[in-house]
Motif scaffolding. Structure first.
Motif, PDB file in Angstrom:
ATOM      1  N   ASP A   1     -10.164  -0.882  -8.915  1.00 60.74           N
ATOM      2  CA  ASP A   1      -9.418  -2.119  -9.133  1.00 60.74           C
ATOM      3  C   ASP A   1      -7.930  -1.877  -8.919  1.00 60.74           C
ATOM      4  O   ASP A   1      -7.489  -0.748  -8.718  1.00 60.74           O
ATOM      5  N   GLU A   2      -7.167  -2.932  -8.951  1.00 60.32           N
ATOM      6  CA  GLU A   2      -5.768  -2.854  -8.558  1.00 60.32           C
ATOM      7  C   GLU A   2      -4.952  -1.857  -9.367  1.00 60.32           C
ATOM      8  O   GLU A   2      -4.015  -1.261  -8.847  1.00 60.32           O
ATOM      9  N   SER A   3      -5.337  -1.698 -10.630  1.00 61.36           N
ATOM     10  CA  SER A   3      -4.519  -0.831 -11.476  1.00 61.36           C
ATOM     11  C   SER A   3      -4.528   0.625 -11.000  1.00 61.36           C
ATOM     12  O   SER A   3      -3.646   1.399 -11.332  1.00 61.36           O
ATOM     13  N   GLN A   4      -5.555   0.972 -10.209  1.00 61.76           N
ATOM     14  CA  GLN A   4      -5.614   2.361  -9.748  1.00 61.76           C
ATOM     15  C   GLN A   4      -4.904   2.576  -8.417  1.00 61.76           C
ATOM     16  O   GLN A   4      -4.851   3.677  -7.918  1.00 61.76           O
ATOM     17  N   LEU A   5      -4.456   1.494  -7.837  1.00 60.51           N
ATOM     18  CA  LEU A   5      -3.790   1.619  -6.549  1.00 60.51           C
ATOM     19  C   LEU A   5      -2.287   1.811  -6.734  1.00 60.51           C
ATOM     20  O   LEU A   5      -1.686   1.233  -7.632  1.00 60.51           O
ATOM     21  N   ASP A   6      -1.733   2.622  -5.886  1.00 63.92           N
ATOM     22  CA  ASP A   6      -0.306   2.875  -5.967  1.00 63.92           C
ATOM     23  C   ASP A   6       0.368   2.197  -4.775  1.00 63.92           C
ATOM     24  O   ASP A   6       0.305   2.682  -3.659  1.00 63.92           O
ATOM     25  N   PRO A   7       0.995   1.034  -4.994  1.00 63.73           N
ATOM     26  CA  PRO A   7       1.555   0.285  -3.862  1.00 63.73           C
ATOM     27  C   PRO A   7       2.693   1.034  -3.161  1.00 63.73           C
ATOM     28  O   PRO A   7       3.003   0.743  -2.011  1.00 63.73           O
ATOM     29  N   ASP A   8       3.304   1.980  -3.864  1.00 63.72           N
ATOM     30  CA  ASP A   8       4.427   2.702  -3.256  1.00 63.72           C
ATOM     31  C   ASP A   8       4.005   3.970  -2.542  1.00 63.72           C
ATOM     32  O   ASP A   8       4.847   4.747  -2.081  1.00 63.72           O
ATOM     33  N   PHE A   9       2.691   4.173  -2.461  1.00 61.38           N
ATOM     34  CA  PHE A   9       2.205   5.415  -1.855  1.00 61.38           C
ATOM     35  C   PHE A   9       2.673   5.548  -0.412  1.00 61.38           C
ATOM     36  O   PHE A   9       3.068   6.614   0.037  1.00 61.38           O
ATOM     37  N   ARG A  10       2.641   4.429   0.324  1.00 55.61           N
ATOM     38  CA  ARG A  10       3.047   4.529   1.733  1.00 55.61           C
ATOM     39  C   ARG A  10       4.532   4.879   1.871  1.00 55.61           C
ATOM     40  O   ARG A  10       4.929   5.583   2.778  1.00 55.61           O
ATOM     41  N   LYS A  11       5.331   4.394   0.917  1.00 54.72           N
ATOM     42  CA  LYS A  11       6.759   4.735   0.941  1.00 54.72           C
ATOM     43  C   LYS A  11       6.953   6.222   0.656  1.00 54.72           C
ATOM     44  O   LYS A  11       7.816   6.888   1.232  1.00 54.72           O
ATOM     45  N   GLU A  12       6.117   6.726  -0.243  1.00 51.29           N
ATOM     46  CA  GLU A  12       6.204   8.150  -0.587  1.00 51.29           C
ATOM     47  C   GLU A  12       5.871   9.003   0.644  1.00 51.29           C
ATOM     48  O   GLU A  12       6.496  10.030   0.897  1.00 51.29           O
ATOM     49  N   ILE A  13       4.873   8.544   1.402  1.00 53.32           N
ATOM     50  CA  ILE A  13       4.486   9.276   2.617  1.00 53.32           C
ATOM     51  C   ILE A  13       5.631   9.268   3.624  1.00 53.32           C
ATOM     52  O   ILE A  13       5.943  10.287   4.238  1.00 53.32           O
ATOM     53  N   ILE A  14       6.301   8.134   3.743  1.00 55.91           N
ATOM     54  CA  ILE A  14       7.434   8.044   4.678  1.00 55.91           C
ATOM     55  C   ILE A  14       8.550   8.991   4.227  1.00 55.91           C
ATOM     56  O   ILE A  14       9.151   9.689   5.030  1.00 55.91           O
ATOM     57  N   LYS A  15       8.757   9.035   2.912  1.00 59.12           N
ATOM     58  CA  LYS A  15       9.816   9.892   2.369  1.00 59.12           C
ATOM     59  C   LYS A  15       9.588  11.353   2.762  1.00 59.12           C
ATOM     60  O   LYS A  15      10.532  12.100   3.017  1.00 59.12           O
ATOM     61  N   PHE A  16       8.342  11.756   2.819  1.00 58.17           N
ATOM     62  CA  PHE A  16       8.048  13.152   3.145  1.00 58.17           C
ATOM     63  C   PHE A  16       7.702  13.351   4.623  1.00 58.17           C
ATOM     64  O   PHE A  16       6.973  14.266   4.983  1.00 58.17           O
ATOM     65  N   GLY A  17       8.189  12.459   5.466  1.00 57.28           N
ATOM     66  CA  GLY A  17       8.153  12.737   6.902  1.00 57.28           C
ATOM     67  C   GLY A  17       7.011  12.105   7.680  1.00 57.28           C
ATOM     68  O   GLY A  17       6.939  12.273   8.886  1.00 57.28           O
ATOM     69  N   GLY A  18       6.112  11.378   7.010  1.00 56.45           N
ATOM     70  CA  GLY A  18       5.055  10.703   7.758  1.00 56.45           C
ATOM     71  C   GLY A  18       5.556   9.361   8.265  1.00 56.45           C
ATOM     72  O   GLY A  18       6.577   8.862   7.808  1.00 56.45           O
TER      73      GLY A  18
END
Lengths: 305, 194
Positions: free
Chosen positions: B23-40
């Motif tokens: 369910d939504e509570s387990q999803l991290d909406p900022d995960f994609r931003k975190e990936i960008i931060k580390f070079g992806g």
């Protein structure tokens, strides 16, 4: 401009014969290139570990090595795909002024600064800074020396020898950085092999990975070995006498993994060792005893050894 | 065990995740931003075409599918990506075949960055970093190699000479400046024998 040897970690500490072969080929008895030893070179550092875990640390350590080459205006000659891709990628990261500034801040602690190699612009007094050039041994041999010069040095043509060339991933990819050969149909090592008199056999999926890279060998060795096994099967289908690679880490993987799945191994050597054999080196000096898969069946096939 | 429900992830591929519906509570909406931060690159550009899985040598062997991992990243399912972080051989075949120019290999590398920062550190990473701090190189020669080197007439290894101390010092200074030692929790003098 002279070439600075960059042997990396695996070759001097695991396969010293490769180091001997490279020194011999580029030395006065071989092609007589202008080369230099820089004893302060550290690890490149390993892309599978440092590039994968912290880019700033990786870049600062790589830039430190590049600074040492920049001091004497040397071209870095790597003999390992890992060192090659790590250092080459670092020069491209350092092209970005912001990244370079951040890295130089770290390097200032050890009194180093990466600026590149100054060159005079044609028809003007202005100087431009070019990135330190990072070369692969194969590229140096192919482009700077040329196949004709090698052919003239061959004293022991490897006639009748079937060679399976394994390029290794980071020699070819990512094409964003690495463009020394055609990524879909690389030819340089094959051409070197052919000009030594041997036959380069084509085999299925020849550009596939050996399985060792990216920390997979250290992390899940069975997985790495299963990839090697697949590749080994394709190679043995063509009845190759030897596997030749321009990368010592692929060499290490092929050499160590074979005992896990076969009793009839195929010897694995570095392209520099094959060249040195054809150019008439004393084969006792190539450290072939240290290879896990015996190289004697291979040597028995060569005339004049 | 409570009633198990299956979730559909990536087209027709049925996959059971932690025995329950996400369910939504387990999803991290900022995960994609975190990936960008580390070079992806932005994982949202992925078309889910599956070319990356098709050319991935690892995906042929084990239950790891590049496309699925990218899908998890799109959803922000951080926990689902944990187990697949260190199997990528970084062969970059996926990058060469990606029509969206996403470079999945670099996404895997970004995931490793994130994993390390969450304390999931494979022992061989510590070992290599510790070797580098302690010896200036990640691989050390054993006695038989040193003997062979002498026999074939190679020059003495730079790391056997006294000048090497300054190299080690420089390497350690860099690692301490970027706080890499603290990130991994190493001192550099651990027993690193394999």
């Amino acid at each position: 401009m002279s070439y600075a040897y960059f042997f990396g970690c695996v070759v001097p500490s695991r396969y010293p014969g490769v180091e001997f072969a490279v020194r011999w080929i580029t030395g006065p008895e071989g092609l007589d290139l202008e080369t230099k030893d820089i004893s302060e070179f550290s690890c490149c550092p390993v892309p599978g570990i440092f590039y994968s875990t912290d880019r700033d640390t990786w870049l600062a350590l790589a830039a430190r090595n590049l600074c040492l080459a920049q001091r004497g205006k040397n071209e870095v000659m790597t003999i390992c795909n890992g060192c090659f891709s790590s250092l080459l990628k670092a020069t491209e990261y350092l092209d970005d002024p912001k990244t370079r500034g951040r890295t130089n801040k770290v390097l200032s602690k050890i009194d180093k600064k990466y600026i590149g190699i100054p060159e005079k612009m044609e028809g003007s007094n202005r100087r431009v800074f070019k990135p330190v050039s990072v070369r692969h041994f194969v590229d140096v041999i192919y482009r700077d020396v040329g196949l004709d010069a090698i052919k003239s040095k061959v004293t022991r043509p490897l006639e009748g020898m079937k060679v399976a060339v394994h390029y290794g991933c980071h020699y070819l990819r990512p094409t964003e950085n690495t463009t020394i050969d055609d990524p879909n149909n690389p030819e340089k090592v094959d051409e070197i092999v052919r000009c030594l008199g041997a036959e380069s056999v084509d085999y299925e999926d020849r550009l596939a990975c050996c399985g060792a890279g990216g920390g997979v060998r250290s992390h899940v060795i069975e997985l790495a070995n299963s990839l090697t096994e697949e590749k080994f099967k394709n190679i043995s289908n063509e009845e190759a006498d030897v596997i030749v690679t321009p990368c010592p880490f692929c060499l290490l993987q092929f050499d160590n993994a074979q005992k896990a799945f076969t009793k009839r191994g195929i010897p694995v050597i570095h392209v520099a060792q094959l060249m040195a054999i054809a150019m008439g080196v004393d084969v006792k000096k190539l450290g072939l005893d240290l290879h896990n898969v015996s190289c004697y069946p291979l040597l028995a096939k060569i005339k004049g050894v | 065990m409570s009633e198990v429900e299956k979730v559909f992830i990536s087209g027709l591929h049925e996959k059971l995740i932690e025995d329950k519906v996400i369910d939504e509570s387990q999803l991290d909406p900022d995960f994609r931003k975190e990936i960008i931060k580390f070079g992806g690159k932005d994982v949202m550009t992925c078309l889910q075409c599956g070319n990356c899985t098709g050319v991935c040598p690892i995906s042929l062997k084990i239950e790891y599918k590049t496309r699925t991992t990218i899908k998890y990243c799109q959803f922000g399912m951080k926990n689902a990506t944990l187990s697949t972080r260190w199997v990528c051989a970084t062969c970059y075949r996926c990058y060469e075949h990606c029509p969206a120019d996403l470079n999945p290999a670099e996404v895997m590398i970004a995931l490793r960055h994130i994993g390390i920062r969450e304390g999931i550190i494979p022992p061989f990473v510590k070992r290599a970093a510790s070797n580098l701090m302690g010896h200036g190189l990640t691989v050390r020669p054993d006695e038989s190699i040193l003997k062979e080197r002498e026999k074939i007439g190679l020059p003495e290894l730079p790391q056997s000479k006294p000048d090497w101390e300054s190299v080690k010092e420089e390497v350690v200074t860099i690692i301490k400046t970027t706080k890499y030692d603290r990130l991994l929790g190493i001192r550099g003098d651990e027993d690193v024998s394999e």
